[in-house]
Design an enzyme around this catalytic site. Structure first.
Site, mmCIF file in Angstrom:
data_model
loop_
_atom_site.group_PDB
_atom_site.id
_atom_site.type_symbol
_atom_site.label_atom_id
_atom_site.label_comp_id
_atom_site.label_asym_id
_atom_site.label_seq_id
_atom_site.Cartn_x
_atom_site.Cartn_y
_atom_site.Cartn_z
ATOM 1 N N ASP A 79 0.845 -1.186 0.000
ATOM 2 C CA ASP A 79 0.000 0.000 0.000
ATOM 3 C C ASP A 79 0.891 1.250 0.000
ATOM 4 O OD1 ASP A 79 -3.064 0.776 0.516
ATOM 5 O OD2 ASP A 79 -1.858 2.062 1.801
ATOM 6 N N TRP A 80 0.628 2.231 0.897
ATOM 7 C CA TRP A 80 1.446 3.434 0.933
ATOM 8 C C TRP A 80 2.892 3.139 1.294
ATOM 9 C CZ3 TRP A 80 2.162 8.361 -0.205
ATOM 10 C CH2 TRP A 80 1.085 9.082 -0.736
ATOM 11 N N TRP A 102 -12.080 3.587 -3.395
ATOM 12 C CA TRP A 102 -11.617 3.707 -2.008
ATOM 13 C C TRP A 102 -11.514 5.168 -1.588
ATOM 14 C CZ3 TRP A 102 -10.538 2.086 2.709
ATOM 15 C CH2 TRP A 102 -9.521 2.670 3.440
ATOM 16 N N ASP A 122 -7.948 -8.684 -3.616
ATOM 17 C CA ASP A 122 -7.765 -7.256 -3.377
ATOM 18 C C ASP A 122 -8.617 -6.448 -4.360
ATOM 19 O OD1 ASP A 122 -6.947 -4.696 -2.875
ATOM 20 O OD2 ASP A 122 -4.815 -5.075 -3.170
ATOM 21 N N HIS A 163 -6.428 -7.154 0.260
ATOM 22 C CA HIS A 163 -5.497 -6.042 0.149
ATOM 23 C C HIS A 163 -4.386 -6.120 1.188
ATOM 24 C CE1 HIS A 163 -4.089 -2.030 -0.761
ATOM 25 N NE2 HIS A 163 -4.237 -1.666 0.514
#
Length: 463
Positions: free
Chosen positions: A287-288, A328, A414, A443
């Site tokens: 993710d980030w 999202w 995901d 995810h």
């Protein structure tokens, strides 16, 4: 006043022993015993912190135990010995229990209800009167309290880092007894890029390990996400560093969303790596953690030997953002205070309720959640932003110059990053094999992390 007898002193010594037990448990050291006809009916010490009980004072605990022993909540003819003057709550309980005599050691000038702040026992309007006597072994009782608070102040001064006025710090008590998260905290606050904020990180395994796994989480999670991977790597003799990004986990949380920029977070991560002098690094991202982390190796390639990439991307701004991410971002804008525990449970039905709630723990209220609101808007969607230009340079580095090993894992369920997207990312990295696809993972692939961690050790030759 009638002089105290040797029996009184003996019973107060029992109360002092109870107080020591409280101090050893991290409670304010107050102890009490209830006595009738020379026999101890009940004893207790403070348990307010350990049992999250605002009524868990020593007197109340001792009264409860004595009442159970007697089979009656009325304790006529009893004496209660306690090391500190009872507060209003405890004095009320003593009156209600019809305790005839209270003997206490040290006075409490801030909350004492037996003469120091007020005297409930002197009220003529109440239909029962308890006789209070003070000063028994007062020096011993005071010394125990003073020693406890003195040590507490020393620990607080040693651990304290000033908190910026425009930031919040989640109370440490919210992180007690989290499932499968036994590790001691580490903090950095003097990095220039942190701008006075305190950064939390885990540091497990030997500092001279042949391989160091640097694990970067995403939004809205924190280092708890890596709890299933850390033990696998440390058992193999590796070191693991897992920071909480500013705004997440145990790190400080700026109140203003505008503090959160791509450049801000990238800057202090680069400084942390330098400050810890990390070498032989396998960078682990999701993710980030990937949006930021995949831009780091090009700044000091000699520090890195591998990449572990899970469900993430490089936001170069020259391609449209995936529909799943746009959905999202829209949800976050519509419901900025969405329940993180519910989000985790929905995507990871195998998690216990306590595990899901662990993801809510860093955020006691909306004021702590500036980062979770800001991050969805930070993903670059045009090429002229500084973040996109950094990502473009990183994409070129990984495609043309990366010399380390790479392992990619993809969660088939995901809704944000599809398996196809992860295959494309793997194909854009020099020497990267096809991804490992986990059919049951969503995810947050780290929730199946043991499988991935074991696979990376095999792939990188560490096992």
């Amino acid at each position: 006043m009638t002089p105290f007898t040797p029996a009184d002193e003996a019973f107060m010594q029992l109360a002092l022993a109870q107080a020591r037990l409280a101090g050893q448990a991290g409670e304010i050291p107050v102890g009490a015993v209830v006595v009738k006809d020379g026999q101890v009916l009940g004893s207790g010490h403070n348990v307010s912190i350990t049992e999250s009980d605002p009524t868990g004072h020593a007197e109340v605990v001792a009264l409860r135990n004595a009442a159970k022993q007697q089979g009656n909540y009325r304790l006529d003819g009893c004496t209660l010995y306690v090391t500190l003057e009872p507060c209003a709550m405890c004095a009320g309980a003593l009156l209600h229990a019809r305790v005839g005599r209270v003997v206490f050691g040290a006075k409490d000038p801030k909350a004492g209800a037996c003469g120091s702040v007020l005297d409930l026992f002197a009220s003529t309007q109440l239909n029962h009167h308890t006789h209070a006597e003070s000063g028994l072994l007062a020096q011993d009782c005071s010394a125990q309290l003073n020693g406890f608070f003195g040590q507490l102040r020393l620990r607080q001064r040693a651990a304290a880092t000033p908190l910026r006025e425009d930031a919040l710090r989640t109370p440490e008590s919210r992180f007690v007894d989290l499932p499968d998260y036994p590790w001691a905290p580490h903090y950095h606050h003097d990095l220039e890029g942190l701008q006075g904020l305190r950064l939390h990180y885990l540091d497990e395994g030997p500092t001279d390990a042949a391989t160091t796994y640097l694990c970067l989480h995403g939004n809205p999670t924190w280092s708890y996400l890596y709890r299933k991977m850390i033990p696998v790597w440390t058992a193999a003799g590796c070191r693991v560093i897992a920071p909480d990004l500013i705004g997440f986990g145990k790190s400080d949380k700026p109140k203003r969303e505008s503090v959160h920029t791509f450049e801000f977070h990238r800057c202090y991560l680069l400084e942390l790596i330098e400050a810890l002098d990390l070498k032989h690094v396998v960078l682990v991202v999701q993710d980030w953690g990937g949006l930021l982390g995949l831009t780091l190796p090009m700044e000091a390639p000699q520090r890195y030997v591998g990449l572990v990439i899970m469900n993430t991307m490089l936001a170069t701004g020259d391609a449209g953002l995936p529909k799943g991410f746009l959905d999202w971002r829209a949800m976050c804008a519509k419901l900025p205070q969405y329940d993180i525990a519910r989000l985790m449970q929905r995507g990871n039905p195998q998690l216990s309720a306590a595990e899901c709630q662990a993801y809510n723990k860093p955020f006691p209220d909306a004021g702590h959640r500036a980062a979770t609101r800001a991050f969805p808007r930070l993903v670059a969607n045009h090429t002229d932003s500084e973040a996109a230009q950094i990502a473009q340079a990183a994409a070129h580095f990984l495609r043309q110059e990366w010399k380390g090993r790479t392992f990619v894992a993809a969660g088939a369920k995901d809704p944000v990053f599809s398996v196809e997207m992860m295959q494309q990312l793997a194909g854009s990295i020099r020497g990267c094999p096809a991804p490992l696809v986990l059919q049951e993972a969503g995810h947050f692939v780290q929730e199946h992390g043991q499988i991935i961690a074991e696979a990376t050790l095999r792939a990188f030759g560490d096992r």
